[in-house]
Structure formats: structure tokens, C-alpha cells
Design an enzyme around this catalytic site. Structure first.
Site, PDB file in Angstrom:
ATOM      1  CE  LYS A 133      99.556  51.612  38.324  1.00  0.00           C
ATOM      2  NZ  LYS A 133      99.530  52.815  39.172  1.00  0.00           N
ATOM      3  CB  CYS A 155      89.041  49.565  51.428  1.00  0.00           C
ATOM      4  SG  CYS A 155      90.087  48.334  52.182  1.00  0.00           S
ATOM      5  CD  GLU A 160      85.550  53.819  49.314  1.00  0.00           C
ATOM      6  OE1 GLU A 160      85.643  53.826  48.076  1.00  0.00           O
ATOM      7  OE2 GLU A 160      86.124  52.987  50.043  1.00  0.00           O
TER       8      GLU A 160
HETATM    9  P1  NAD Z   1      92.000  53.778  42.072  1.00  0.00           P
HETATM   10  O1  NAD Z   1      91.051  52.777  41.556  1.00  0.00           O
HETATM   11  O2  NAD Z   1      91.922  55.147  41.538  1.00  0.00           O
HETATM   12  O3  NAD Z   1      93.506  53.316  41.819  1.00  0.00           O
HETATM   13  C1  NAD Z   1      93.991  52.078  42.282  1.00  0.00           C
HETATM   14  C2  NAD Z   1      95.133  51.653  41.384  1.00  0.00           C
HETATM   15  O4  NAD Z   1      94.612  51.420  40.085  1.00  0.00           O
HETATM   16  C3  NAD Z   1      96.230  52.710  41.230  1.00  0.00           C
HETATM   17  O5  NAD Z   1      97.487  52.055  41.215  1.00  0.00           O
HETATM   18  C4  NAD Z   1      95.917  53.309  39.869  1.00  0.00           C
HETATM   19  O6  NAD Z   1      97.048  53.840  39.231  1.00  0.00           O
HETATM   20  C5  NAD Z   1      95.378  52.111  39.127  1.00  0.00           C
HETATM   21  N1  NAD Z   1      94.506  52.427  37.993  1.00  0.00           N
HETATM   22  C6  NAD Z   1      93.721  53.514  37.801  1.00  0.00           C
HETATM   23  N2  NAD Z   1      93.084  53.429  36.615  1.00  0.00           N
HETATM   24  C7  NAD Z   1      93.462  52.256  36.035  1.00  0.00           C
HETATM   25  C8  NAD Z   1      93.136  51.594  34.826  1.00  0.00           C
HETATM   26  N3  NAD Z   1      92.289  52.120  33.933  1.00  0.00           N
HETATM   27  N4  NAD Z   1      93.700  50.395  34.574  1.00  0.00           N
HETATM   28  C9  NAD Z   1      94.538  49.831  35.471  1.00  0.00           C
HETATM   29  N5  NAD Z   1      94.905  50.416  36.633  1.00  0.00           N
HETATM   30  C10 NAD Z   1      94.360  51.616  36.917  1.00  0.00           C
HETATM   31  O7  NAD Z   1      91.861  53.749  43.640  1.00  0.00           O
HETATM   32  P2  NAD Z   1      92.688  54.627  44.685  1.00  0.00           P
HETATM   33  O8  NAD Z   1      92.089  55.978  44.702  1.00  0.00           O
HETATM   34  O9  NAD Z   1      94.130  54.492  44.459  1.00  0.00           O
HETATM   35  O10 NAD Z   1      92.375  53.847  46.038  1.00  0.00           O
HETATM   36  C11 NAD Z   1      91.251  54.099  46.778  1.00  0.00           C
HETATM   37  C12 NAD Z   1      90.183  53.063  46.513  1.00  0.00           C
HETATM   38  O11 NAD Z   1      90.722  51.762  46.738  1.00  0.00           O
HETATM   39  C13 NAD Z   1      89.026  53.175  47.463  1.00  0.00           C
HETATM   40  O12 NAD Z   1      87.826  52.973  46.772  1.00  0.00           O
HETATM   41  C14 NAD Z   1      89.266  52.047  48.452  1.00  0.00           C
HETATM   42  O13 NAD Z   1      88.124  51.617  49.111  1.00  0.00           O
HETATM   43  C15 NAD Z   1      89.878  51.014  47.600  1.00  0.00           C
HETATM   44  N6  NAD Z   1      90.691  50.055  48.380  1.00  0.00           N
HETATM   45  C16 NAD Z   1      90.203  48.786  48.554  1.00  0.00           C
HETATM   46  C17 NAD Z   1      90.924  47.860  49.320  1.00  0.00           C
HETATM   47  C18 NAD Z   1      90.424  46.455  49.519  1.00  0.00           C
HETATM   48  O14 NAD Z   1      91.211  45.592  49.893  1.00  0.00           O
HETATM   49  N7  NAD Z   1      89.144  46.172  49.286  1.00  0.00           N
HETATM   50  C19 NAD Z   1      92.130  48.246  49.895  1.00  0.00           C
HETATM   51  C20 NAD Z   1      92.595  49.546  49.695  1.00  0.00           C
HETATM   52  C21 NAD Z   1      91.853  50.440  48.915  1.00  0.00           C
END
Ligand code: NAD
Length: 483
Positions: A179, A288, A385
Site C-alpha cells: 500500500k 523517523c 515527534e
Molecule cells: P502514518 O502512520 O500516518 O501513515 C503511514 C502509512 O500508513 C501510510 O501509507 C498511510 O496511508 C497508512 N495508514 C494510515 N492509517 C492507516 C490504517 N488505519 N490502516 C492501515 N494503514 C494506514 O505515518 P506518516 O505520516 O505517513 O509517516 C510519518 C511517521 O512514520 C512518523 O511518525 C515517522 O517517525 C514514521 N516513520 C518511521 C520509520 C521507521 O522505520 N521507524 C520510517 C519512516 C517513517
């Protein structure tokens, strides 16, 4: 620089480009201008059903799991080679959709290629073992792929995060349904096509773009999914874990962070400044494992603040296509959020040495790179964050206090320290509560080194050899010989 981009993109399912079942579309914008650059098919539950069915067909055919692992690994490596070969085409697309500069887009494509090369190379090294049970028995353990791997990717490094999970999943013999992030899904869509081009079977990699609350939720709850990999926020990670618990499938969750670097009095301040440049301003802080807190011994604090402020003020800001270092945040919403944090910092008594607001007079989502001093650990800018180019500098007086502040967070993704004293480096590194600790260089590591969070920053590890274990389970076969 000008670049052209196809106006409409489809999802890649079962080896074909397909429209959304209900014909819906999502607009993709250029964060540097706020203007629409393309549309992509909006996947929803019906599209997820189709993608999971194609992945299941691929799994059930045995096309991947029955292949000699070295041959499968060769195909996976070939994906990396194709990515490198198409770097001039993909880099401007990634820049236009994500905002990051061209150099960083190229680095992301090279990093993505490296994941395919690395895990492709390890495919033939996934081995079982023989367990001696005494006379009359033959017992062995077989590494067995889960089947259909569901992968949810965030927008900050869309291609690299997708590659990080697709490559080991394929290497271990799974099919993947990805996704892609709704804000910048285009480069990831190409990855599906490249996987098909190298000769991986249809359905081995399926890419569906859609919103998290419908396509993402439908995928993680899907009865045809055998394993989940999620990278994103803690809030969404919790929902993923609930969905996984409902169906009892394993889930790796890589979540957010509030990582701290500790500067000791004997630190090389050039290294500290360079680490601050990359640690908090790389990808405009949308990382992140960003170094969003810097804990500085009071004896060197003024000098560190002065150096980091000067470095910050020397960074160019503007569109990624023009190779600026500070590029726009991904969306208007993200800019509001990051600026809101900066305003809260000022309200709570921190002092912005430089920056503090969105960049004035710009159409895109530009946030000024910001350095706060006089920060205390309770302030929101020090505790939550931000995911933007905002650094909080906190003074401390001794090692115990620095460790207490660094560890005084629910997060535990990364941490770092700067010192010339190797004894201290080991001592402090062992006491930092984080999945990875950087000494004298923020982000020291690579695709070969395990990455993941302690505490609320996640469960499981991606990258390195450790991550392969997420993608297969052990089957023990015990045989009683009859004569
Ligand atoms: P997010 O959680 O809003 O979204 C991440 C993904 O999840 C997107 O593709 C989104 O469409 C999907 N998503 C959202 N709601 C969902 C649900 N209910 N069910 C399934 N999928 C769903 O995060 P974001 O804003 O896209 O990314 C930023 C966050 O990601 C920050 O907190 C960052 O620290 C974290 N991050 C972590 C890493 C790591 O490796 N630890 C790497 C990159 C980003």
C-alpha cells in the site's frame, strides 16, 4: 529545471497496470508549489481484494517458493540493477512528488537498489538445520515463507521503505502487496513494474495506492494476508497491531522517534555540526530517526549553539529540482503541524536562535530550519515527534543527567553521542535505550545494520540479516525411521 510527468498513473496488480475498481483517483501535488502534478488510481477494498488474490495465486502456484533460492535471489538483484539503470528517469519524479532534492532522490534510489542487491544475495543463504534426536530419528527445520506479505509504506522515503520490505520478502519466497503512500506514490508504482520486467512471476509484487483508512485498513484486516510490515506513526502502528491481533498474523512495526544526541565536553564540534546538518535537516527533518534533540554539556553549549546556528543560516532553501538543501515539507497539513510545534516552543519559553516560522512569501510548504535553545525536557518541542526541521538544544551538567533526559521519552528509535573517549562511548551507548546508537556521526550505519525501535518506536527489526527472519517461519519435520 523542468521535468515532465505522466498525468495519470494506475495501480500495478497481477503484472498489469489497472484502474481503480470504482474509477476513483487521488491527486498528487508538488510540495514545492502546491500544484497538482498527477493523479493516481485510488485503491479501495475491492482493489486490495484483487491484489491479495493475485499475490495468493502467485504463492499457491509455487512459482516463487519452489524456485531455486539462488535463481530467485538473482531476480531480486536484477530489480536493483534496473532501478539504477532508470535512476535519471525516476529521480525527478521522486523529487517532484516528495519535495526532496535531486541528489537525495538519487541517493534514495541507490539505497533502494542496494536493498534488492543485498537481500537478493542473501536468498541462497537462508538455511534450515538438522537436529540430532538419537537413533531412529531424522529431524530438520525448514525455513518456510509466510505467503502473502502486506506492506504499508510512509511518504518520507517512499521508494526506500518499500524496497526495504519487498526485497527480503521476495528473497524469502513471499509475494507482496504494497500500500503505497497517498502523498507520493509514483516512484513506488514504478517499482511494481520493474519487478515484473525482471521476470518475477505476475502477482509477486502488487502495488496499490489508497488512503490509509480504507485501502490500508482493508489490507491489514484482509483474511488473505499472512504477515504485515508497517512503517509509519505510533498511532497507526497501534491500529495495525490490533488488526494483526484479530487475525493472529505476525506484524513488524517501525514507528516514530524523538532521538537525542549527547555532546560531551571533549566532542569534535565539527563532527557535531555536520551531524546536526544531516541529523535534523536531511529530508527537511522528515526522518523517523532524526536527531531532533541535542543534549549539550553546559561548558560547550554556547559554542555548539553558535556553530549550529551559523550552519543552519548557510543552508539554501527552495525546490528540490534546483538542488536546495532545505526543501518543502510534504504537505500543507504537515507544514501547519511543524509550525504549530515551533510556535508552541516559543510560547513555552524556548528561544529560537534561528527560524521559528514557515518561510514567508512562498507558495510551497516551506518551513524555516529552526534551532531552539533554552529548551527543557517537558516542553512539547522536546517531548513529541515534530517530523520537521526543528532542533531542540538542551543543556545538561553531568552524564547521569544527560542519560536521564535522553532516555526520558516513550520513544527508543535512535540515539547518539559525541566524545573522544572510547570508554565513555561504550558505557553511554550501552545505557541508551534505543535500537541504534550513533557515535560521532549521526546515521552511522547502512542497509546492512539492523534498524528498529525500543519502547513505542516499534517491534521487530528491518535492514540487515536480522530482518530476513521476519519473512519466514520455521517448520520442524521429525521423522521416526521404521527400520
Ligand atoms: P502514518 O502512520 O500516518 O501513515 C503511514 C502509512 O500508513 C501510510 O501509507 C498511510 O496511508 C497508512 N495508514 C494510515 N492509517 C492507516 C490504517 N488505519 N490502516 C492501515 N494503514 C494506514 O505515518 P506518516 O505520516 O505517513 O509517516 C510519518 C511517521 O512514520 C512518523 O511518525 C515517522 O517517525 C514514521 N516513520 C518511521 C520509520 C521507521 O522505520 N521507524 C520510517 C519512516 C517513517
Amino acid at each position: 529545471m523542468q521535468t515532465t510527468i505522466a498525468p495519470y498513473w494506475r495501480n500495478f496488480i497481477g503484472g498489469q497496470w489497472v484502474d481503480a475498481a470504482n474509477g476513483g483517483r487521488i491527486a498528487v501535488e508538488d510540495p514545492a508549489t502546491g500544484e497538482r502534478i498527477a493523479e493516481i488510481a485510488r485503491g479501495e477494498a475491492a482493489d486490495v481484494d484483487r491484489a491479495v488474490a493475485e499475490a495468493r495465486r502467485c504463492v499457491d502456484s509455487g512459482a516463487l517458493s519452489a524456485m531455486r533460492p539462488s535463481a530467485r535471489g538473482h531476480l531480486v538483484q536484477e530489480v536493483g540493477r534496473r532501478l539504477r539503470a532508470r535512476i535519471d528517469e525516476i529521480a525527478p519524479i521522486l523529487t517532484l512528488e516528495s519535495g526532496k532534492n535531486l541528489t537525495q532522490a538519487r541517493t534514495e534510489i541507490e539505497g533502494s537498489a542496494a536493498y534488492f542487491e543485498y537481500y537478493g544475495g542473501l536468498a541462497a543463504g537462508i538455511e534450515g538445520r538438522y537436529i540430532p534426536l538419537g537413533d531412529g530419528y531424522v529431524d530438520y527445520v525448514v525455513p518456510t515463507p509466510f505467503g502473502v506479505s502486506a506492506q504499508i509504506v510512509p511518504w518520507n522515503f517512499p521508494l526506500e521503505m518499500a524496497a526495504r520490505s519487498i526485497a527480503p520478502a521476495l528473497a524469502a519466497g513471499n509475494a507482496a502487496v504494497v500500500k503505497s503512500p497517498e502523498l507520493d506514490p509514483l516512484a513506488v508504482a514504478l517499482l511494481g513494474e520493474i519487478c515484473a520486467e525482471v521476470g518475477l512471476p505476475d502477482g509477486a509484487v502488487n502495488v496499490v495506492c489508497g488512503y490509509g483508512h480504507d485501502a490500508g485498513a482493508a489490507l491489514t484486516a484482509h483474511p488473505g494476508v499472512d504477515q504485515i510490515v508497517f512503517t509509519g506513526s505510533v498511532e497507526t502502528g497501534r491500529k495495525i497491531l490490533h488488526a494483526a491481533a484479530e487475525r493472529i498474523v505476525p506484524a513488524v512495526v517501525e514507528l516514530g522517534g524523538k532521538s537525542a544526541g549527547i555532546v560531551f565536553p571533549d566532542a569534535d564540534l565539527d563532527a557535531v555540526t555536520e551531524s546536526a546538518k544531516w541529523g535534523i535537516y536531511f529530508n527537511s527533518g522528515q526522518v523517523c530517526s532524526a536527531m531532533s534533540r541535542l543534549l549539550v554539556h553546559r561548558s560547550v553549549k554556547d559554542e555548539v549553539v553558535e556553530r549550529i546556528a551559523a550552519m543552519t543560516e548557510g543552508l539554501s532553501m527552495g525546490p528540490g529540482l534546483d538542488e536546495n538543501f532545505i526543501t518543502p515539507l510534504i504537505s500543507a497539513e504537515q507544514l501547519d503541524r511543524v509550525e504549530g510545534y515551533a510556535l508552541s516552543g516559543a510560547q513555552q519559553g524556548a528561544r529560537a536562535v534561528t527560524g521559528g516560522r514557515r518561510a514567508p512569501g512562498r507558495a510551497g510548504h516551506f518551513m524555516q530550519p529552526t534551532v531552539f535553545t533554552e529548551v527543557t525536557p517537558e516542553m512539547r518541542i522536546a517531548a513529541e515527534e515534530i517530523f520537521g526541521p526543528v532542533l531542540s538544544i538542551i543543556a545538561y551538567d553531568d552524564e547521569e543527567q544527560a542519560l536521564a533526559i535522553a532516555n526520558g521519552t516513550p520513544f527508543g528509535l535512535a540515539a547518539g553521542l559525541f566524545t573522544a573517549d572510547l570508554d565513555r562511548a561504550h558505557r553511554v551507548a550501552h545505557r541508551l535505550e534505543a535500537g541504534q546508537v550513533f557515535v560521532n556521526e549521526w546515521y552511522a550505519g547502512g542497509i546492512e545494520t539492523p534498524f528498529g525501535g525500543f519502547k513505542t518506536s516499534g517491534i521487530g527489526r528491518e535492514k540487515g540479516q536480522e530482518a530476513l527472519g521476519n519473512y519466514y517461519q520455521s517448520k520442524n519435520i521429525g521423522i521416526r525411521r521404521l527400520n
